[in-house]
Scaffold this motif. Structure first.
Motif, PDB file in Angstrom:
ATOM      1  N   LEU A   1      -4.238  11.827 -34.282  1.00 16.04           N
ATOM      2  CA  LEU A   1      -3.208  11.337 -33.369  1.00 16.04           C
ATOM      3  C   LEU A   1      -3.094   9.829 -33.531  1.00 16.04           C
ATOM      4  O   LEU A   1      -4.108   9.112 -33.484  1.00 16.04           O
ATOM      5  CB  LEU A   1      -3.585  11.684 -31.930  1.00 16.04           C
ATOM      6  N   VAL A   2      -1.879   9.350 -33.725  1.00 17.35           N
ATOM      7  CA  VAL A   2      -1.654   7.922 -33.934  1.00 17.35           C
ATOM      8  C   VAL A   2      -0.351   7.529 -33.254  1.00 17.35           C
ATOM      9  O   VAL A   2       0.559   8.364 -33.118  1.00 17.35           O
ATOM     10  CB  VAL A   2      -1.632   7.600 -35.443  1.00 17.35           C
ATOM     11  N   GLN A   3      -0.262   6.299 -32.834  1.00 20.68           N
ATOM     12  CA  GLN A   3       0.975   5.807 -32.241  1.00 20.68           C
ATOM     13  C   GLN A   3       2.000   5.468 -33.314  1.00 20.68           C
ATOM     14  O   GLN A   3       1.630   5.162 -34.459  1.00 20.68           O
ATOM     15  CB  GLN A   3       0.692   4.568 -31.395  1.00 20.68           C
ATOM     16  N   ALA A   4       3.246   5.515 -32.937  1.00 18.63           N
ATOM     17  CA  ALA A   4       4.311   5.134 -33.859  1.00 18.63           C
ATOM     18  C   ALA A   4       4.045   3.739 -34.404  1.00 18.63           C
ATOM     19  O   ALA A   4       3.642   2.841 -33.658  1.00 18.63           O
ATOM     20  CB  ALA A   4       5.664   5.193 -33.164  1.00 18.63           C
TER      21      ALA A   4
ATOM     22  N   ARG B   1      -4.651   7.915 -43.422  1.00 15.25           N
ATOM     23  CA  ARG B   1      -4.829   8.277 -44.821  1.00 15.25           C
ATOM     24  C   ARG B   1      -5.370   9.694 -44.891  1.00 15.25           C
ATOM     25  O   ARG B   1      -6.465   9.978 -44.385  1.00 15.25           O
ATOM     26  CB  ARG B   1      -5.781   7.324 -45.544  1.00 15.25           C
ATOM     27  N   LEU B   2      -4.615  10.559 -45.531  1.00 20.95           N
ATOM     28  CA  LEU B   2      -5.042  11.930 -45.738  1.00 20.95           C
ATOM     29  C   LEU B   2      -5.752  12.042 -47.083  1.00 20.95           C
ATOM     30  O   LEU B   2      -5.417  11.343 -48.036  1.00 20.95           O
ATOM     31  CB  LEU B   2      -3.834  12.874 -45.717  1.00 20.95           C
TER      32      LEU B   2
ATOM     33  N   GLN C   1      -1.565   7.887 -48.335  1.00 23.70           N
ATOM     34  CA  GLN C   1      -1.592   6.788 -47.386  1.00 23.70           C
ATOM     35  C   GLN C   1      -0.264   6.764 -46.658  1.00 23.70           C
ATOM     36  O   GLN C   1       0.795   6.642 -47.288  1.00 23.70           O
ATOM     37  CB  GLN C   1      -1.822   5.467 -48.115  1.00 23.70           C
ATOM     38  N   MET C   2      -0.322   6.863 -45.351  1.00 26.44           N
ATOM     39  CA  MET C   2       0.895   6.942 -44.541  1.00 26.44           C
ATOM     40  C   MET C   2       0.943   5.734 -43.609  1.00 26.44           C
ATOM     41  O   MET C   2       0.081   5.580 -42.735  1.00 26.44           O
ATOM     42  CB  MET C   2       0.905   8.241 -43.732  1.00 26.44           C
ATOM     43  N   ASN C   3       1.925   4.885 -43.834  1.00 25.39           N
ATOM     44  CA  ASN C   3       2.105   3.691 -43.009  1.00 25.39           C
ATOM     45  C   ASN C   3       3.413   3.782 -42.225  1.00 25.39           C
ATOM     46  O   ASN C   3       4.279   4.601 -42.544  1.00 25.39           O
ATOM     47  CB  ASN C   3       2.127   2.441 -43.894  1.00 25.39           C
ATOM     48  N   SER C   4       3.538   2.936 -41.234  1.00 27.76           N
ATOM     49  CA  SER C   4       4.758   2.892 -40.409  1.00 27.76           C
ATOM     50  C   SER C   4       5.161   4.289 -39.940  1.00 27.76           C
ATOM     51  O   SER C   4       6.323   4.693 -40.050  1.00 27.76           O
ATOM     52  CB  SER C   4       5.907   2.238 -41.206  1.00 27.76           C
ATOM     53  N   LEU C   5       4.196   4.998 -39.419  1.00 30.29           N
ATOM     54  CA  LEU C   5       4.442   6.380 -39.019  1.00 30.29           C
ATOM     55  C   LEU C   5       5.441   6.475 -37.875  1.00 30.29           C
ATOM     56  O   LEU C   5       5.488   5.595 -36.994  1.00 30.29           O
ATOM     57  CB  LEU C   5       3.123   7.056 -38.634  1.00 30.29           C
ATOM     58  N   LYS C   6       6.223   7.546 -37.920  1.00 34.62           N
ATOM     59  CA  LYS C   6       7.257   7.801 -36.921  1.00 34.62           C
ATOM     60  C   LYS C   6       6.980   9.137 -36.238  1.00 34.62           C
ATOM     61  O   LYS C   6       6.336  10.006 -36.830  1.00 34.62           O
ATOM     62  CB  LYS C   6       8.626   7.863 -37.594  1.00 34.62           C
TER      63      LYS C   6
ATOM     64  N   THR D   1      -3.811  19.832 -42.382  1.00 32.40           N
ATOM     65  CA  THR D   1      -4.396  18.910 -41.407  1.00 32.40           C
ATOM     66  C   THR D   1      -3.273  18.395 -40.514  1.00 32.40           C
ATOM     67  O   THR D   1      -2.193  18.040 -41.002  1.00 32.40           O
ATOM     68  CB  THR D   1      -5.151  17.751 -42.115  1.00 32.40           C
ATOM     69  N   GLN D   2      -3.525  18.388 -39.221  1.00 30.43           N
ATOM     70  CA  GLN D   2      -2.486  18.048 -38.249  1.00 30.43           C
ATOM     71  C   GLN D   2      -2.345  16.535 -38.122  1.00 30.43           C
ATOM     72  O   GLN D   2      -3.341  15.817 -37.929  1.00 30.43           O
ATOM     73  CB  GLN D   2      -2.828  18.634 -36.882  1.00 30.43           C
ATOM     74  N   VAL D   3      -1.103  16.081 -38.197  1.00 32.52           N
ATOM     75  CA  VAL D   3      -0.772  14.685 -37.934  1.00 32.52           C
ATOM     76  C   VAL D   3       0.190  14.650 -36.758  1.00 32.52           C
ATOM     77  O   VAL D   3       1.225  15.321 -36.779  1.00 32.52           O
ATOM     78  CB  VAL D   3      -0.122  14.027 -39.171  1.00 32.52           C
ATOM     79  N   THR D   4      -0.175  13.917 -35.734  1.00 27.86           N
ATOM     80  CA  THR D   4       0.669  13.787 -34.555  1.00 27.86           C
ATOM     81  C   THR D   4       0.942  12.307 -34.303  1.00 27.86           C
ATOM     82  O   THR D   4      -0.009  11.519 -34.182  1.00 27.86           O
ATOM     83  CB  THR D   4       0.005  14.411 -33.321  1.00 27.86           C
ATOM     84  N   VAL D   5       2.219  11.964 -34.250  1.00 29.46           N
ATOM     85  CA  VAL D   5       2.616  10.578 -34.032  1.00 29.46           C
ATOM     86  C   VAL D   5       3.309  10.480 -32.675  1.00 29.46           C
ATOM     87  O   VAL D   5       4.338  11.121 -32.455  1.00 29.46           O
ATOM     88  CB  VAL D   5       3.554  10.077 -35.145  1.00 29.46           C
TER      89      VAL D   5
END
Length: 124
Positions: free
Chosen positions: A10-13, A18-19, A83-88, A118-122
């Protein structure tokens, strides 16, 4: 070939994650490896891929993640990273890695071996 995807959370917008996708088997080091994602209520969709070749290989990205996501591989560790940056918030999905055994990198049917996701929640 068995694949293990990890690194979701879980991450904020605006944040980053990094997966990792780690595989067993020699096929991994010379194969195309893709990342896909399935958002709630949607079909599994292409995110990024890394292709192996003798002279270096190539990468491709979905338009929705270009400039924000970077795929890379470490063959010595049998691992591919996303690598996932600036997630929305619209990046929220279950992310899967897979080994491509033929066909276009864009289609799920081109991939034979899949990790468990793998779950990614923004959050917004």
């Amino acid at each position: 070939v068995q694949l293990q995807a990890s690194g979701g959370g879980l991450v904020q917008a605006g944040g980053s994650l990094r997966l990792s996708c780690t595989a067993s088997g020699r096929i991994f080091s010379t194969s195309g490896i893709g990342w896909f994602r399935r958002a709630p209520g949607k079909e599994r969709a292409f995110v990024a891929q890394t292709n192996w070749s003798w002279n270096g290989g190539s990468t491709d990205y979905a338009d929705s993640v270009k400039g924000r996501f970077t795929i890379s591989r470490d063959n010595a560790k049998n691992t591919v990273y996303l690598q996932m940056n600036s997630l929305k918030p619209e990046d929220t999905a279950v992310y899967y890695c897979a080994v491509r055994t033929g066909g276009s990198y864009y289609h799920t049917s081109s991939y034979t071996f899949w990790g468990q996701g793998t779950q990614v929640t923004v959050s917004s």
